[in-house]
Motif scaffolding. Structure first.
Motif, PDB file in Angstrom:
ATOM      1  N   PRO A 263       0.843  -1.198   0.000  1.00  0.00           N
ATOM      2  CA  PRO A 263       0.000   0.000   0.000  1.00  0.00           C
ATOM      3  C   PRO A 263       0.877   1.247   0.000  1.00  0.00           C
ATOM      4  O   PRO A 263       1.998   1.225   0.508  1.00  0.00           O
ATOM      5  N   PRO A 264       0.383   2.309  -0.591  1.00  0.00           N
ATOM      6  CA  PRO A 264       1.202   3.531  -0.613  1.00  0.00           C
ATOM      7  C   PRO A 264       1.460   4.037   0.804  1.00  0.00           C
ATOM      8  O   PRO A 264       0.623   3.878   1.690  1.00  0.00           O
ATOM      9  N   GLY A 265       2.636   4.623   0.987  1.00  0.00           N
ATOM     10  CA  GLY A 265       2.980   5.184   2.283  1.00  0.00           C
ATOM     11  C   GLY A 265       2.296   6.525   2.468  1.00  0.00           C
ATOM     12  O   GLY A 265       1.711   7.082   1.539  1.00  0.00           O
ATOM     13  N   PRO A 266       2.359   7.040   3.670  1.00  0.00           N
ATOM     14  CA  PRO A 266       1.785   8.369   3.917  1.00  0.00           C
ATOM     15  C   PRO A 266       2.458   9.421   3.032  1.00  0.00           C
ATOM     16  O   PRO A 266       3.627   9.289   2.673  1.00  0.00           O
ATOM     17  N   SER A 267       1.726  10.457   2.686  1.00  0.00           N
ATOM     18  CA  SER A 267       2.301  11.502   1.838  1.00  0.00           C
ATOM     19  C   SER A 267       3.124  12.496   2.659  1.00  0.00           C
ATOM     20  O   SER A 267       3.981  13.178   2.123  1.00  0.00           O
ATOM     21  N   ARG A 268       2.866  12.594   3.930  1.00  0.00           N
ATOM     22  CA  ARG A 268       3.607  13.501   4.809  1.00  0.00           C
ATOM     23  C   ARG A 268       4.078  12.716   6.025  1.00  0.00           C
ATOM     24  O   ARG A 268       3.352  11.896   6.558  1.00  0.00           O
ATOM     25  N   TYR A 269       5.314  12.994   6.436  1.00  0.00           N
ATOM     26  CA  TYR A 269       5.880  12.350   7.619  1.00  0.00           C
ATOM     27  C   TYR A 269       6.185  13.392   8.679  1.00  0.00           C
ATOM     28  O   TYR A 269       6.595  14.514   8.365  1.00  0.00           O
TER      29      TYR A 269
ATOM     30  N   GLN B 287      11.573  -1.762  -1.164  1.00  0.00           N
ATOM     31  CA  GLN B 287      11.287  -3.196  -1.096  1.00  0.00           C
ATOM     32  C   GLN B 287      10.917  -3.628   0.321  1.00  0.00           C
ATOM     33  O   GLN B 287       9.969  -4.368   0.516  1.00  0.00           O
ATOM     34  N   HIS B 288      11.664  -3.197   1.289  1.00  0.00           N
ATOM     35  CA  HIS B 288      11.375  -3.550   2.672  1.00  0.00           C
ATOM     36  C   HIS B 288      10.647  -2.379   3.321  1.00  0.00           C
ATOM     37  O   HIS B 288      10.951  -1.220   3.049  1.00  0.00           O
ATOM     38  N   LEU B 289       9.704  -2.682   4.178  1.00  0.00           N
ATOM     39  CA  LEU B 289       8.876  -1.635   4.779  1.00  0.00           C
ATOM     40  C   LEU B 289       9.096  -1.543   6.289  1.00  0.00           C
ATOM     41  O   LEU B 289       8.183  -1.231   7.037  1.00  0.00           O
ATOM     42  N   TRP B 290      10.318  -1.806   6.731  1.00  0.00           N
ATOM     43  CA  TRP B 290      10.633  -1.821   8.151  1.00  0.00           C
ATOM     44  C   TRP B 290      10.283  -0.492   8.819  1.00  0.00           C
ATOM     45  O   TRP B 290       9.570  -0.461   9.827  1.00  0.00           O
TER      46      TRP B 290
ATOM     47  N   ARG C 249       6.811   0.767  11.258  1.00  0.00           N
ATOM     48  CA  ARG C 249       6.933   1.291  12.608  1.00  0.00           C
ATOM     49  C   ARG C 249       6.402   2.714  12.725  1.00  0.00           C
ATOM     50  O   ARG C 249       5.927   3.120  13.782  1.00  0.00           O
ATOM     51  N   CYS C 250       6.497   3.467  11.667  1.00  0.00           N
ATOM     52  CA  CYS C 250       6.131   4.889  11.731  1.00  0.00           C
ATOM     53  C   CYS C 250       4.718   5.174  11.243  1.00  0.00           C
ATOM     54  O   CYS C 250       4.325   6.339  11.192  1.00  0.00           O
ATOM     55  N   LYS C 251       3.988   4.173  10.875  1.00  0.00           N
ATOM     56  CA  LYS C 251       2.626   4.421  10.410  1.00  0.00           C
ATOM     57  C   LYS C 251       1.696   4.467  11.607  1.00  0.00           C
ATOM     58  O   LYS C 251       1.569   3.503  12.353  1.00  0.00           O
TER      59      LYS C 251
ATOM     60  N   LEU D 263       2.593  -0.235  15.606  1.00  0.00           N
ATOM     61  CA  LEU D 263       1.867  -1.477  15.374  1.00  0.00           C
ATOM     62  C   LEU D 263       1.927  -2.397  16.594  1.00  0.00           C
ATOM     63  O   LEU D 263       0.925  -2.964  17.010  1.00  0.00           O
ATOM     64  N   ALA D 264       3.117  -2.520  17.203  1.00  0.00           N
ATOM     65  CA  ALA D 264       3.292  -3.380  18.380  1.00  0.00           C
ATOM     66  C   ALA D 264       3.070  -2.621  19.685  1.00  0.00           C
ATOM     67  O   ALA D 264       3.076  -3.221  20.759  1.00  0.00           O
TER      68      ALA D 264
END
Length: 149
Positions: A27-33, A104-107, A111-113, A135-136
């Motif tokens: 899924p697309p990542g957030p547009s703003r961090y 490729q990896h969403l590590w 964690r930041c979503k 998430l955890a």
């Protein structure tokens, strides 16, 4: 004749449609961090210096437990946005990437979503630097302090 052409056309469309491979994209990542650096030290103040290739955010003193320095940005068009920070106390320091692109990896993204918002919370604690894993629902030790001589 026309009936045969229509049947052939529908057969061809069905055959081609059945052979199109389905690729599962993340899924697309957030547009703003939003990036936070928090002083979670029990006694000492914290000096924070964060920057990207194009944007030096300057030096910030987080003198009290719970003080928070933060900034936000949009990932650039090419998806190459990278920030790094140096955190320093009178006795120790650590340098690390606080945001990097992931293809490729969403590590980091995992964690930041935080809902639909990208929020990375880096906390300096007595034993090292932690990243909040939403998430955890835990803080994860990512970097140990490098002690000065």
């Amino acid at each position: 004749m026309i009936k045969n052409i229509v049947v052939f056309f529908l057969f061809t469309v069905a055959l081609v449609g059945a052979e199109v491979p389905r690729v599962a994209l993340p899924p697309p990542g957030p547009s703003r961090y939003y990036i936070h650096v928090v002083n979670g030290l029990s006694k000492l103040g914290l000096l924070v210096h964060c920057q990207s290739k194009d944007d030096d955010l300057g030096y910030h003193r987080l003198l009290n437990h719970g003080d928070d320095y933060q900034w936000n940005f949009k990932v650039n068009f090419w998806g190459t946005t990278l920030y790094w920070c140096k955190l320093e106390t009178p006795h120790a320091y650590v340098s690390f990437e606080s945001f990097w692109p992931e293809t490729q990896h969403l590590w980091l993204r995992d964690r930041c979503k935080h809902g639909t918002v990208g929020t990375c919370i880096w906390t300096a604690k007595d034993d090292g630097i932690y990243l909040r894993n939403f998430l955890a629902n835990v803080d994860e030790l990512i970097h140990k302090w490098i002690y000065k001589r």
